[in-house]
Design an enzyme around this catalytic site. Structure first.
Site, mmCIF file in Angstrom:
data_model
loop_
_atom_site.group_PDB
_atom_site.id
_atom_site.type_symbol
_atom_site.label_atom_id
_atom_site.label_comp_id
_atom_site.label_asym_id
_atom_site.label_seq_id
_atom_site.Cartn_x
_atom_site.Cartn_y
_atom_site.Cartn_z
ATOM 1 N N GLY A 1 39.720 23.113 96.672
ATOM 2 C CA GLY A 1 39.056 21.507 96.629
ATOM 3 C C GLY A 1 37.302 21.681 97.127
ATOM 4 O O GLY A 1 36.595 22.670 96.941
ATOM 5 N N GLU B 1 52.995 15.091 93.481
ATOM 6 C CA GLU B 1 53.395 14.489 92.431
ATOM 7 C C GLU B 1 55.196 14.157 92.075
ATOM 8 O O GLU B 1 55.866 15.264 92.653
ATOM 9 C CB GLU B 1 52.678 15.588 91.223
ATOM 10 C CG GLU B 1 51.340 15.933 91.944
ATOM 11 C CD GLU B 1 50.872 16.382 90.173
ATOM 12 O OE1 GLU B 1 50.887 16.477 89.395
ATOM 13 O OE2 GLU B 1 49.540 17.557 91.362
ATOM 14 N N GLY C 1 36.356 13.566 87.695
ATOM 15 C CA GLY C 1 34.909 12.729 87.376
ATOM 16 C C GLY C 1 33.889 11.892 87.493
ATOM 17 O O GLY C 1 32.850 11.722 87.668
ATOM 18 N N LYS D 1 45.031 30.226 92.401
ATOM 19 C CA LYS D 1 43.925 30.136 93.261
ATOM 20 C C LYS D 1 44.086 31.784 93.604
ATOM 21 O O LYS D 1 42.653 32.181 94.030
ATOM 22 C CB LYS D 1 44.400 29.683 94.244
ATOM 23 C CG LYS D 1 43.946 27.597 93.943
ATOM 24 C CD LYS D 1 44.452 26.631 94.564
ATOM 25 C CE LYS D 1 44.567 25.575 94.377
ATOM 26 N NZ LYS D 1 44.906 24.079 95.140
ATOM 27 N N GLY E 1 35.377 15.202 80.635
ATOM 28 C CA GLY E 1 36.535 14.775 81.338
ATOM 29 C C GLY E 1 35.824 13.672 81.994
ATOM 30 O O GLY E 1 34.531 13.803 82.856
ATOM 31 N N GLY F 1 41.871 16.376 96.217
ATOM 32 C CA GLY F 1 40.881 15.157 96.184
ATOM 33 C C GLY F 1 39.824 15.170 95.898
ATOM 34 O O GLY F 1 38.840 15.466 95.276
ATOM 35 N N ASP G 1 50.832 26.536 91.506
ATOM 36 C CA ASP G 1 49.436 26.457 91.708
ATOM 37 C C ASP G 1 48.569 27.236 92.949
ATOM 38 O O ASP G 1 47.600 27.520 92.727
ATOM 39 C CB ASP G 1 49.501 24.997 92.270
ATOM 40 C CG ASP G 1 47.771 24.649 92.899
ATOM 41 O OD1 ASP G 1 47.597 23.862 92.218
ATOM 42 O OD2 ASP G 1 47.511 25.238 94.125
ATOM 43 N N GLY H 1 38.084 11.674 84.505
ATOM 44 C CA GLY H 1 39.437 11.547 85.433
ATOM 45 C C GLY H 1 38.979 11.353 86.751
ATOM 46 O O GLY H 1 38.155 10.338 86.911
#
EC number: 1.1.1.3
Lengths: 435, 435
Positions: A133, A189, A14, A204, A9, A301, A200, A11
């Site tokens: 994150g 989004e 990545g 987690k 990946g 992020g 989401d 994106g």
């Protein structure tokens, strides 16, 4: 001899990983004891323009072929989603190749498969980037506190919903208006369902609970409510109580079981989590010996997430170097499920409720309403009544009681003639830390 | 086969370590893969009554003899102070025995000696408990972020001074009164010098800087000011600016050098560190990719510190088990000083000043005072003047300037006839995080 990585990946995250590997090359070599290089990058569309310059020869569409190559020491997955990521990572781990992944969906649905493959292949599994994150959280939980006993983990782990609730608190805006602002600013989004409805956060929560309690918990086992029904009146009501509404994920150890849930809750403004504003994330941990801890930072992020991935890459690369020197490294996935505690259903969870009722303003209403709570064994902590000409509002905060008793109480209230409407029901969590 | 520990010291922290080893025995065995046992406990007075029950046969006054015993796998030191701890730990590490220590004074004065002995003996060195008690901080810094580049560490790392400053902020009390309260409540020691004058914080700052910047920094190299000159007027002045005064330790990377300092500073109330009240500790970390992070928790106390020691014991015990299985573990001390950045003197540090002056209330005073700042190249951000009959107060906040320029400005102001007194000088730190 360099440590060689297969990157699956390329994106948002990545591309930042590639950039950091390049920019930090000298420091990484010093920290690892060998250079860290990309053996190849698997992408779906090699011709796509990317945010980072990348040698064209490194690109391939054959992820499985890449990760099996004998010159690949470890695999870094930033594709996301269940398949094909699961197949790739299980194969890599079984072959004894260490894996770094940021894939929370996969870990929450089938972390067990990755753990089992890692054990079978004698490989390491790292996933710091999968929760919160860039906040170093999983390593403290799985290493620093492994001589302690964690009793509860309370987190704000979704930046979109925290941005929306912070905006509602700051401006008095309603949910729809705040969501629109979040979308315009890029914090939500186009389809915000996964964030707004708590999916989401539930993923987690499952990962956090698995780590904290050494028990396999999947996302499907997490009780879940989103924030779309939180109104500006709820936010105002919270403010009057000296509270703020947050979408919390809570994982608790209760009487030999684990309870895991995601829902909006009021917490006191003095609680460290109350000050976590905007799109920031934070996780509040309570442990027997360590007491109260909090970890705060950017929850999403490309760059923060890539920082967490890099931290894991260094750990993996050091293991690879140690193994070449004759060591066998230290195998652990963090998902060792030796405790195997049962997951307790939401009905048995003990919590407090904040209930707002529109009632007929006539004598005896409060007594009648209070008797309903009493009948279900729910003790009332405070009542606040504001009357108008023909009707009144009752705001009731309960003491701690089983969720099923609270639910039954509210259900009965909804059917009473003197209750015009149950305007809102919000759980109340979080004692203010001593200090 | 059990992993056997030599425990050096059995005071407040040591007794909690013994308790946790006993209470968590089953979980520890599961996490380590072998039981973790005490081989012996070195104490000065074996006959003293202790807070924990301990087999009399384990006690010895011969620490060196104990740690050299062939059945001892690792050494846990909770004695504190430079000697005899340094001699013991250097000997243990040279013999290849892993060490867990909570000794911040030793690490801050001569961490290099421990690092060198660990490298010479092929042993591991762990010291999570040495900074910020039970907060998992060093492991995230040395592991989670080692793929990132830390630019600044800002900490509240002394609970006593934070308790005092929080009390001054909450009640308007003066320093002496708040110190008395802290002493009565057990938050300050009978001789509070080490805390109040910033020596404790400076030792922790040295360790944090060494870890964050891979450079050896000793406590003597840390610029240090305590809080005894902070007045209730300063606290009120901070409040008017929307700030709170905290004793901060700051370690920054600046143009290829490291600047490390401890002093009171005003920070905005919206800053995550501002909400850290009472005796709590927190460390705010800024890194290139991860962005802003904060770690919060109990900074002292037997139980939280013991939790951190236990986390390190598990890490060490796992290494011992892996080594027996043919591995060689992963050597790292966290004190690898490969970057060797120079330590920058305080004069070259760039910061902001809040200066309060009592001046004669006559025309032209402001212009005269402003010209002094200008002459030293210090740009003024805001001026607030409150006049009375014969004199006035000027509160000036500067833009960022080298500390030497600010010092020279203040020195010149002190000698001016129109300046009755320089009532206070407090640095201003901390941008509010975005979000």
């Amino acid at each position: 001899m360099a440590v060689r990585l297969a990157l699956l990946g390329c994106g948002t995250v990545g591309a930042q990983v590639v950039r950091l590997l390049h920019e930090q090359a000298d420091d990484l070599t010093a920290r690892v004891g060998a250079p860290v290089e990309l053996a190849g990058v698997a992408v779906r569309r090699p011709d796509r323009v990317r945010a980072v310059s990348l040698d064209r020869d490194l690109l391939t569409t054959d992820a499985l072929g890449l990760l099996k190559r004998p010159d690949v020491d470890a695999v870094v997955e930033v594709v996301g989603g269940i398949e094909p990521a699961r197949g790739w990572l299980v194969e890599a781990l079984r072959q004894g190749k260490d894996v770094v992944t940021a894939n929370k969906a996969l870990l929450a649905e089938d972390g067990g498969a990755l753990h089992d493959a890692a054990v079978a292949g004698g490989a390491d599994l790292y996933f710091e980037a999968a929760v919160a994150g860039g906040i170093p959280l999983l390593r403290p939980l799985r290493e620093s506190l492994h001589g302690d006993r964690i009793t509860r983990v309370t987190g704000i782990v979704n930046g979109t919903t925290n941005f929306i609730l912070s905006a509602m608190d700051a401006t008095g805006a309603g949910f729809t208006e705040a969501l629109e602002e979040a979308t315009e600013l890029g914090y939500a989004e186009a389809d915000p369902t996964a964030d707004v409805d708590g999916f989401d956060a539930a993923a987690k929560a499952a990962i956090l609970a698995s780590l904290a309690f050494h028990t396999r918990v999947t996302a499907a086992e997490v009780y879940r409510e989103g924030i779309s029904e939180v109104t500006s009146a709820d936010v105002a009501s919270a403010r009057e109580m000296g509270c703020v509404i947050k979408l919390l994920c809570l994982a608790e150890r209760v009487d030999g079981a684990v309870a895991v849930r995601v829902h909006p809750a009021m917490i006191p403004r003095q609680h460290p989590l109350a000050a976590v504003g905007g799109a920031y994330n934070a996780v509040f941990v309570e442990a027997d010996a360590a007491g109260q801890l909090m970890f705060y930072g950017a929850g999403a992020g490309g760059s923060p997430t890539a920082s967490a991935v890099l931290g894991d890459i260094v750990a993996v690369a050091r293991t690879v170097v140690a193994r070449r020197a004759g060591g066998n490294g230290l195998r652990q996935t963090g998902l060792e499920a030796y405790a195997e505690l049962p997951v307790r259903p939401i009905g048995e969870v003990v919590t407090r409720y904040h209930v707002r009722l529109d009632v007929a303003d006539r004598p005896g209403v409060l007594a009648t309403v209070a008797s309903v709570f009493a009948r279900h064994g729910v003790s009332i902590a405070t009542v606040h009544q504001t009357g108008r000409s023909s009707d009144a509002t009752l705001v009731i905060v309960t003491h701690r009681a089983p969720d099923s008793a609270l639910t039954a109480t509210v259900a009965e209230l909804r059917h009473m003639e003197i209750v015009r409407s149950v305007a809102s029901v919000v759980r109340v969590e979080g004692e203010t830390p001593a200090g």
